[in-house]
Scaffold this active site. Structure first.
Site, PDB file in Angstrom:
ATOM      1  N   CYS A  33     -16.466   2.057  -0.323  1.00 38.17           N
ATOM      2  CA  CYS A  33     -15.214   1.364   0.095  1.00 38.17           C
ATOM      3  C   CYS A  33     -14.884   1.259   1.536  1.00 38.17           C
ATOM      4  CB  CYS A  33     -13.994   1.689  -0.764  1.00 38.17           C
ATOM      5  SG  CYS A  33     -13.662   3.328  -0.600  1.00 38.17           S
ATOM      6  N   ASP A  50     -16.999   7.458  -2.461  1.00 35.24           N
ATOM      7  CA  ASP A  50     -15.682   7.289  -1.749  1.00 35.24           C
ATOM      8  C   ASP A  50     -15.512   8.723  -0.917  1.00 35.24           C
ATOM      9  OD1 ASP A  50     -13.292   6.489  -0.704  1.00 35.24           O
ATOM     10  OD2 ASP A  50     -12.318   6.376  -2.441  1.00 35.24           O
ATOM     11  N   HIS A  99      -7.083   0.729  -6.826  1.00 33.54           N
ATOM     12  CA  HIS A  99      -7.321   0.227  -5.658  1.00 33.54           C
ATOM     13  C   HIS A  99      -7.981  -1.439  -6.042  1.00 33.54           C
ATOM     14  CE1 HIS A  99      -7.733  -1.293  -1.497  1.00 33.54           C
ATOM     15  NE2 HIS A  99      -8.542  -0.175  -1.168  1.00 33.54           N
ATOM     16  N   ARG A 118       0.917  -1.178   0.039  1.00 34.99           N
ATOM     17  CA  ARG A 118       0.031   0.058  -0.066  1.00 34.99           C
ATOM     18  C   ARG A 118       0.973   1.205  -0.012  1.00 34.99           C
ATOM     19  NH1 ARG A 118      -5.396   1.399   3.285  1.00 34.99           N
ATOM     20  NH2 ARG A 118      -6.262   0.186   1.335  1.00 34.99           N
ATOM     21  N   ARG A 142     -14.020  -8.324   0.691  1.00 31.66           N
ATOM     22  CA  ARG A 142     -12.738  -8.028   0.538  1.00 31.66           C
ATOM     23  C   ARG A 142     -11.962  -9.435   0.802  1.00 31.66           C
ATOM     24  NH1 ARG A 142     -10.536  -3.011   0.873  1.00 31.66           N
ATOM     25  NH2 ARG A 142      -8.598  -4.132   0.201  1.00 31.66           N
ATOM     26  N   GLN A 183      -9.969  -3.693  -3.814  1.00 33.68           N
ATOM     27  CA  GLN A 183     -11.277  -3.133  -3.493  1.00 33.68           C
ATOM     28  C   GLN A 183     -12.170  -3.312  -4.828  1.00 33.68           C
ATOM     29  OE1 GLN A 183     -12.050  -1.248  -0.510  1.00 33.68           O
ATOM     30  NE2 GLN A 183     -14.223  -1.999  -1.536  1.00 33.68           N
TER      31      GLN A 183
HETATM   32  N1   CP Z   1     -11.307   0.213   1.775  1.00 32.76           N
HETATM   33  C1   CP Z   1     -10.017  -0.104   2.237  1.00 32.76           C
HETATM   34  O1   CP Z   1      -9.323  -0.243   1.672  1.00 32.76           O
HETATM   35  O2   CP Z   1     -10.298   0.123   3.685  1.00 32.76           O
HETATM   36  P1   CP Z   1      -8.627   0.143   4.446  1.00 32.76           P
HETATM   37  O3   CP Z   1      -8.350   1.690   3.945  1.00 32.76           O
HETATM   38  O4   CP Z   1      -9.314   0.297   6.031  1.00 32.76           O
HETATM   39  O5   CP Z   1      -7.790  -0.802   4.240  1.00 32.76           O
HETATM   40  N1  NVA Z   2      -9.659   6.908  -2.111  1.00 29.13           N
HETATM   41  C1  NVA Z   2      -9.639   6.377  -0.644  1.00 29.13           C
HETATM   42  C2  NVA Z   2      -9.633   4.840  -0.397  1.00 29.13           C
HETATM   43  C3  NVA Z   2      -9.340   4.328   0.870  1.00 29.13           C
HETATM   44  C4  NVA Z   2      -9.583   2.951   1.067  1.00 29.13           C
HETATM   45  C5  NVA Z   2      -7.934   6.806  -0.361  1.00 29.13           C
HETATM   46  O1  NVA Z   2      -7.167   6.517  -1.181  1.00 29.13           O
HETATM   47  O2  NVA Z   2      -7.651   7.268   0.847  1.00 29.13           O
END
Ligand code: CP
Ligand code: NVA
Length: 333
Positions: free
Chosen positions: A287, A247, A151, A124, A315, A154
């Protein structure tokens, strides 16, 4: 709501077997890395592991995975850990929030170490290139667990949820995404196109998804018969939609823009008045984490058509299926 049977499989046994072979050892940096059959194979296996998790209890015996996260996480971290722990494998987590990847040691050298110890690397990151570079150097599969660009895990869980709600297939459904044209939006657009779902994205003028991702999604959509539309009018974007997705207004890494963004995104809030323009049974999707009463009201978030916690559950199933295929696990017959 569509009424197709859940028994209707979108992939034949032969196509599944071919996708299983082609996915073994691969990376997942972007949804665009996958073919239509590979997507169908992952989702079909995801439904299967959800129905019968016990059958997969030893499928990843002795396999190890490591996660390096530069940003916080609840769902992604825990669902990857749960996916490994319930299939016989194990997961290690390295918090990189205070120390960006590539700073202490080059990504290439890091990859050449880590691949000696584990069978999969999950990242990540802020920069998408951190993931593609790790994938270039690491011999084992590298999985994008969110970058500023995409993502993909997701989106797989989200369309698994859509398939559950619409009788086993997303083909032909009208999927609306409202809000920031961000990482989540990019992966959803690409996956909607792969699955033949029509996707309308409604964003403020300067927050549209990236033109190159839109072009990629449209190229896929041309082959699968779906449509990708970009609009600025939030009402027109959700008109007649079967699912409405939003989102956060301000993604991780863009916090300094929060004050500027708030008024710009106000008309894009998903509330009951806006949902009234969608199909009467339209699913509400997010999400998570959500900022309640910012991008979505409590009434919609907690309403009867909200599937946000199904998405969160899925997920785990979708990532389990993904890991089984990327790690080339022998699947129970
Ligand atoms: N939706 C999602 O990726 O959640 P987190 O940021 O908690 O992993
Ligand atoms: N678009 C958001 C998604 C979090 C799961 C971010 O990148 O923070």
């Amino acid at each position: 709501m569509a009424t197709r049977s859940l028994l209707e499989s979108p992939i034949t046994d032969a196509a599944f077997a071919e996708a299983q072979l082609s996915l073994a050892g691969r990376d997942l940096c972007s949804i665009a890395d996958l073919s239509t059959d590979e997507v169908a194979a992952i989702l079909s296996l995801a439904h299967r592991v959800k129905r019968d998790p016990a059958a997969f209890r030893h499928a990843l015996d002795a396999q190890q995975m490591v996660m390096f996260f530069e940003k916080p996480s609840l769902r992604t971290r825990l669902t990857f850990e749960a996916a490994m722990n319930t299939t016989g494998g194990s997961a290690m987590f390295v918090d990189q929030t205070q120390s960006p990847l590539g700073e202490r040691e080059s990504l290439a050298d890091m990859a050449r170490n880590v691949e000696r110890w584990v069978q999969a690397i999950v990242l990540r990151t802020y920069a998408h290139e951190t993931i593609t570079e790790m994938a270039q150097y690491a011999a084992c599969p590298v999985v994008n667990a969110l970058s500023d660009q995409e993502h993909p895990c997701q989106a797989l869980a989200d369309f698994m949820t859509v398939e559950e709600r619409f009788g086993g297939s997303a083909r032909g459904i009208r999927f609306a995404y409202l809000g920031d044209g961000n990482n989540v939006c990019h992966s959803l657009m690409l996956l909607a196109a792969q699955l033949g779902a029509h996707c309308t994205v409604g964003t403020p003028r300067n927050y549209a998804p990236k033109a190159d991702v839109v072009a990629q999604a449209r190229a896929i959509a041309n082959m699968t018969g779906s449509e990708i539309n970009l609009l600025q009018d939030p009402v027109a974007a959700v008109e007649g939609a079967d699912a409405v997705y939003t989102d956060v207004v301000t993604s991780m890494g863009f916090e300094h823009e929060a004050t500027k963004r708030a008024p710009i995104f106000k008309p894009y809030q998903v509330n009951e008045a806006l949902m009234a323009h969608a199909h009467p049974d339209a699913a509400f999707m997010h999400c998570l984490p959500a900022h309640r009463n910012a991008e979505v009201t409590d009434a919609v978030f907690d309403g009867p058509n909200s599937v946000v916690f199904e998405q969160a559950e899925n997920r785990m199933h979708a990532q389990k299926a993904l890991l089984l295929l990327l790690l080339g696990a022998k699947l129970p017959s």
